[in-house]
Design an enzyme around this catalytic site. Structure first.
Site, PDB file in Angstrom:
ATOM      1  N   ASP A  52      76.003   8.357  65.440  1.00 60.18           N
ATOM      2  CA  ASP A  52      77.073   8.223  66.439  1.00 60.18           C
ATOM      3  C   ASP A  52      77.823   6.942  66.114  1.00 60.18           C
ATOM      4  O   ASP A  52      77.782   6.451  64.993  1.00 60.18           O
ATOM      5  CB  ASP A  52      76.402   8.128  67.836  1.00 60.18           C
ATOM      6  CG  ASP A  52      77.323   8.549  68.969  1.00 60.18           C
ATOM      7  OD1 ASP A  52      78.216   7.764  69.323  1.00 60.18           O
ATOM      8  OD2 ASP A  52      77.131   9.657  69.507  1.00 60.18           O
TER       9      ASP A  52
ATOM     10  N   ASP B 122      69.031  -2.392  79.795  1.00 64.72           N
ATOM     11  CA  ASP B 122      68.287  -1.167  80.077  1.00 64.72           C
ATOM     12  C   ASP B 122      67.908  -0.408  78.807  1.00 64.72           C
ATOM     13  O   ASP B 122      67.403   0.716  78.885  1.00 64.72           O
ATOM     14  CB  ASP B 122      69.129  -0.243  80.975  1.00 64.72           C
ATOM     15  CG  ASP B 122      68.411   0.100  82.280  1.00 64.72           C
ATOM     16  OD1 ASP B 122      67.257  -0.339  82.464  1.00 64.72           O
ATOM     17  OD2 ASP B 122      69.018   0.816  83.095  1.00 64.72           O
TER      18      ASP B 122
ATOM     19  N   HIS C 251      80.435   5.030  73.452  1.00 69.71           N
ATOM     20  CA  HIS C 251      79.910   6.394  73.383  1.00 69.71           C
ATOM     21  C   HIS C 251      78.449   6.381  72.919  1.00 69.71           C
ATOM     22  O   HIS C 251      77.582   7.027  73.513  1.00 69.71           O
ATOM     23  CB  HIS C 251      80.800   7.201  72.434  1.00 69.71           C
ATOM     24  CG  HIS C 251      80.439   8.630  72.282  1.00 69.71           C
ATOM     25  ND1 HIS C 251      79.547   9.081  71.323  1.00 69.71           N
ATOM     26  CD2 HIS C 251      80.850   9.739  72.950  1.00 69.71           C
ATOM     27  CE1 HIS C 251      79.436  10.396  71.418  1.00 69.71           C
ATOM     28  NE2 HIS C 251      80.221  10.822  72.391  1.00 69.71           N
TER      29      HIS C 251
ATOM     30  N   TYR D  94      75.999  25.301  62.119  1.00 72.66           N
ATOM     31  CA  TYR D  94      75.210  25.572  60.911  1.00 72.66           C
ATOM     32  C   TYR D  94      73.957  26.337  61.299  1.00 72.66           C
ATOM     33  O   TYR D  94      73.453  26.211  62.424  1.00 72.66           O
ATOM     34  CB  TYR D  94      74.843  24.276  60.186  1.00 72.66           C
ATOM     35  CG  TYR D  94      76.039  23.578  59.584  1.00 72.66           C
ATOM     36  CD1 TYR D  94      76.763  24.183  58.557  1.00 72.66           C
ATOM     37  CD2 TYR D  94      76.461  22.334  60.042  1.00 72.66           C
ATOM     38  CE1 TYR D  94      77.885  23.568  58.016  1.00 72.66           C
ATOM     39  CE2 TYR D  94      77.570  21.709  59.503  1.00 72.66           C
ATOM     40  CZ  TYR D  94      78.280  22.334  58.497  1.00 72.66           C
ATOM     41  OH  TYR D  94      79.388  21.726  57.967  1.00 72.66           O
TER      42      TYR D  94
ATOM     43  N   SER E 296      78.883  15.863  74.385  1.00 73.74           N
ATOM     44  CA  SER E 296      78.283  14.613  73.915  1.00 73.74           C
ATOM     45  C   SER E 296      77.204  14.111  74.859  1.00 73.74           C
ATOM     46  O   SER E 296      76.244  13.473  74.435  1.00 73.74           O
ATOM     47  CB  SER E 296      79.344  13.503  73.819  1.00 73.74           C
ATOM     48  OG  SER E 296      80.022  13.531  72.600  1.00 73.74           O
TER      49      SER E 296
END
Ligand code: CA
Length: 461
Positions: free
Chosen positions: A176, A185, A233, A350, A407
């Site tokens: 990522d 955290d 992200h 895939y 995501s």
């Protein structure tokens, strides 16, 4: 306010970069080595670069001779033996001076070329229909019998009630952006490369990467896997997999205890096919040479067309017993979910046996409007709308926020894999995958829309 601005800029970037699948030519569904490739307009790639694999028996010189016709020069060997004289099976990234599409069509006609592909650009699979929405609930972790309850959560809270909270002996890789491994955290669950001595300037474990302690930054080609508040992200994904639980702050991931290592390949302009392959093989090496108990790779990204080079790398992870858990995708440029059976989304489409393709559901059990689906190409649904998790703040501190996308659904399943591995030591990749798929609770919105027709349920893990 700063947080809001960050979301807005991130979403603008995501919408510009996300490579959709809704309009692509069906020909990309065919093995590109068997049919002339046509790159759909929505599939982005790096101009002036190609990924090429030659058939066995070709010397480096003969490869150079072939590529010279295109002004080709080796940028990087992205897969293959480091030993001199053993070049069979190697995959190279070349720079070329001609058009990518014309070079590929010519190279495909050469008998010594196994495949030639664009260096595709992938982006995150995050979306949001309301960037200002800040819902402070962790509904995705709830179960029908937990407090608070939500039957559409992944039921992690019910597993926790049985004292099933993960294990620090189980590792996952996050392919990522980087993630904030020093987040308040996350820090206790930051995994490190056991073969590397920090900051001595030496590639101690001889894997080709110097001081790769928390992982590697393939985008920047350095060991800095968390650079700034730009790694939102990846940090959000990490918090859903392994936000530290029971510490009286912030959130809890599916696994309160787990070790997460970063394969950062998404930068501000997305990530390339070449770097995705390098990241996958990085984790395969960590597992096979260091005997790391690495059970899964989280892949909340997508784009591009079919790539034999990427499938081969995913298959190498499969051979190493590593699950490849992938976002089903967010519906292309219009962000309305598409049928992946008809319009394949990669890498989730895939056929490698280690892939679990993940769709997204909302807190009321609907399929998220953005979520792709597919009766044969998507496996299971998991919480992905309005998911609350860890974020880096622009001032460098630890914060939290809400994001949506396949995501966000994917790391619930990656956390599930790590949780199952913690309570079933020695479970094989196939056993973990079957446990996840067999856990699925039949869900109306997913009936006929994915292989299991249901949503993730880790209550028995
Ligand atoms: Ca190293």
């Amino acid at each position: 306010m700063k947080l809001k601005l960050m979301f807005v800029s991130m979403l603008v970037a995501a919408s510009m970069l996300f490579v959709g699948c809704s309009q692509q030519d069906d020909s990309v569904n065919v093995n590109s080595s068997q049919k002339e490739l046509s790159v759909a307009p929505t599939q982005k790639y790096v101009p002036g670069q190609l990924i090429v694999k030659f058939k066995d028996g070709q010397t480096l010189k003969s490869k150079t001779d072939v590529m010279q016709a295109f002004g080709g020069a080796v940028v990087q060997k992205i897969y293959g033996s480091k030993l001199k004289g053993t070049d069979n099976g190697s995959v190279y990234l070349y720079s070329i001076k001609t058009s990518v599409e014309s070079a590929i069509s010519k190279l495909k006609q050469m008998p010594d070329v196994e495949y030639a592909e664009p260096n595709y650009i992938y982006t995150t699979q995050v979306t949001s229909n309301d960037p200002y929405f800040t819902n402070r609930s962790l509904w995705g972790m709830y179960g029908d019998a937990s407090t608070p309850a939500n039957q559409y959560g992944c039921q992690a809270a019910e597993a926790w009630a049985l004292n099933h909270t993960g294990s620090s002996t189980v590792y996952v890789g996050i392919i990522d952006e980087g993630y904030m491994y020093n987040h308040a955290d996350l820090a206790a669950n930051a995994g490190t490369n056991p073969g590397e001595i920090p900051n001595n300037g030496i590639d101690d474990d001889n894997n080709g990467y110097i001081d790769d302690v928390y992982g590697w930054n393939f985008d920047g080609n350095n060991n800095s896997v968390f650079d700034s508040a730009g790694d939102t992200h990846g940090t959000h994904v990490a918090g859903t997999i392994g936000g530290v639980g029971g510490n009286n702050i912030g959130v809890a991931g599916v696994c309160w205890n787990v070790k997460m290592i970063s394969g950062k390949f998404l930068g501000t302009n997305g990530g390339t096919l070449a770097n995705a392959i390098l990241a996958i093989d990085y984790f395969v090496d960590l597992k096979t040479r260091h005997n790391l108990n690495l059970v899964a790779l989280n892949n909340s990204w997508g784009g591009g067309g079919f790539s034999q080079a990427l499938k081969d790398a995913i298959d190498r992870a499969s051979a190493a017993g590593i699950l490849f858990i992938a976002a089903a995708g967010n519906g292309g440029s219009d962000q309305i979910g598409d049928n992946n059976d008809r319009y394949p989304s990669y890498p989730s489409n895939y056929t490698s046996s280690n892939i679990i393709a993940v769709a997204s559901i909302t807190s009321s059990g609907a399929r998220s409007s953005f979520s792709n689906y597919g009766a044969t190409s998507v496996d299971i649904g998991a919480p992905g709308s309005s998911i609350y998790s860890c974020l880096p703040s622009s001032s460098g501190g630890s914060t939290y926020g809400t994001m949506s996308g396949t995501s966000m659904a994917t790391p619930h399943v990656t956390g599930a894999a790590a949780l199952y591995a913690s309570t079933h030591p020695g479970a094989t990749m196939t056993q973990i995958k079957n446990a996840i798929l067999n856990s699925a609770v039949a869900t109306t919105s997913l009936r006929g829309k994915c292989v299991t027709g249901g949503r993730l349920n880790v209550s028995g893990f």
